[in-house]
Design a protein around this motif. Sequence first.
Motif, PDB file in Angstrom:
ATOM      1  N   UNK A  74       0.850  -1.194   0.000  1.00 21.99           N
ATOM      2  CA  UNK A  74       0.000   0.000   0.000  1.00 21.99           C
ATOM      3  C   UNK A  74       0.884   1.243   0.000  1.00 21.99           C
ATOM      4  N   UNK A  75       0.525   2.200  -0.861  1.00 17.65           N
ATOM      5  CA  UNK A  75       1.165   3.510  -0.869  1.00 17.65           C
ATOM      6  C   UNK A  75       0.242   4.453  -0.111  1.00 17.65           C
ATOM      7  N   UNK A  76       0.840   5.277   0.734  1.00 21.91           N
ATOM      8  CA  UNK A  76       0.075   6.256   1.501  1.00 21.91           C
ATOM      9  C   UNK A  76       0.636   7.658   1.274  1.00 21.91           C
ATOM     10  N   UNK A  77      -0.230   8.634   1.437  1.00 24.13           N
ATOM     11  CA  UNK A  77       0.168  10.030   1.434  1.00 24.13           C
ATOM     12  C   UNK A  77      -0.239  10.602   2.784  1.00 24.13           C
ATOM     13  N   UNK A  78       0.752  10.976   3.577  1.00 24.95           N
ATOM     14  CA  UNK A  78       0.528  11.476   4.938  1.00 24.95           C
ATOM     15  C   UNK A  78      -0.317  10.498   5.748  1.00 24.95           C
ATOM     16  N   UNK A  79      -0.054   9.198   5.590  1.00 25.05           N
ATOM     17  CA  UNK A  79      -0.723   8.175   6.379  1.00 25.05           C
ATOM     18  C   UNK A  79      -2.079   7.736   5.868  1.00 25.05           C
ATOM     19  N   UNK A  80      -2.527   8.300   4.754  1.00 29.17           N
ATOM     20  CA  UNK A  80      -3.829   7.950   4.185  1.00 29.17           C
ATOM     21  C   UNK A  80      -3.603   7.175   2.891  1.00 29.17           C
TER      22      UNK A  80
ATOM     23  N   UNK B  18       4.060  -4.431   2.976  1.00 32.25           N
ATOM     24  CA  UNK B  18       4.952  -3.293   2.745  1.00 32.25           C
ATOM     25  C   UNK B  18       4.094  -2.046   2.553  1.00 32.25           C
ATOM     26  N   UNK B  19       4.377  -1.048   3.366  1.00 27.74           N
ATOM     27  CA  UNK B  19       3.684   0.232   3.281  1.00 27.74           C
ATOM     28  C   UNK B  19       4.719   1.304   2.973  1.00 27.74           C
ATOM     29  N   UNK B  20       4.432   2.113   1.962  1.00 31.63           N
ATOM     30  CA  UNK B  20       5.301   3.220   1.578  1.00 31.63           C
ATOM     31  C   UNK B  20       4.507   4.504   1.775  1.00 31.63           C
ATOM     32  N   UNK B  21       4.954   5.340   2.714  1.00 28.63           N
ATOM     33  CA  UNK B  21       4.226   6.553   3.091  1.00 28.63           C
ATOM     34  C   UNK B  21       5.000   7.794   2.655  1.00 28.63           C
ATOM     35  N   UNK B  22       4.342   8.652   1.864  1.00 27.42           N
ATOM     36  CA  UNK B  22       4.912   9.927   1.420  1.00 27.42           C
ATOM     37  C   UNK B  22       4.575  10.979   2.476  1.00 27.42           C
TER      38      UNK B  22
END
Length: 175
Positions: A29-35, A74-78
């Motif tokens: 999952x890709x996240x932006x500011x945890x979302x 795997x989580x990738x957070x921007x």
Amino acid sequence: MYVDGSTREISASDFKKPDPLRPVQALFEFQTKGVANAQATDFLKVKVMDQITSSGLFSEVSEGPVTGGALLSITLNNIPVTDDAFSKGFVAGFTFGLAGSQVTDGYVCIARYIPNASGQAIVKKARHAIHTTVGNAAAPANSTKAENIEVAVTSMTRQIVSNVLNDLSLDDEFK
């Protein structure tokens, strides 16, 4: 756009391979500011799944449950690193590019591996960054210029995921 040079890609051949190899269910999952960011997840998911498969750390990589119940998430957070990026861009634009600035996007990648349904999670974390210059700004030190955002994000993702997979492979609990 520039990919920060502090986090380098680690070759799968350098990973410590477990013996025997076991199957794993892999989630990304890709996240932006945890979302959750569905569009970015869709863009990167195949690339990340292929990277996990080609890592040589597992006998099989599946999006569904596997024999033994192993799970790799795997989580990738921007996350924003540069304060007030909008005003920096506005100032550069307002001065017709004479005043340059740099905006940095940070990324945190967390890999969580659970060897079986009752197993203890092994968690690994890595950080990375992409720098964007606006106006008359010098290239950031220790970085590699990317031809566009797609290349920058793809390169950053490959590099950061290789680091968490390597760290996982070196963990004594990863057997």
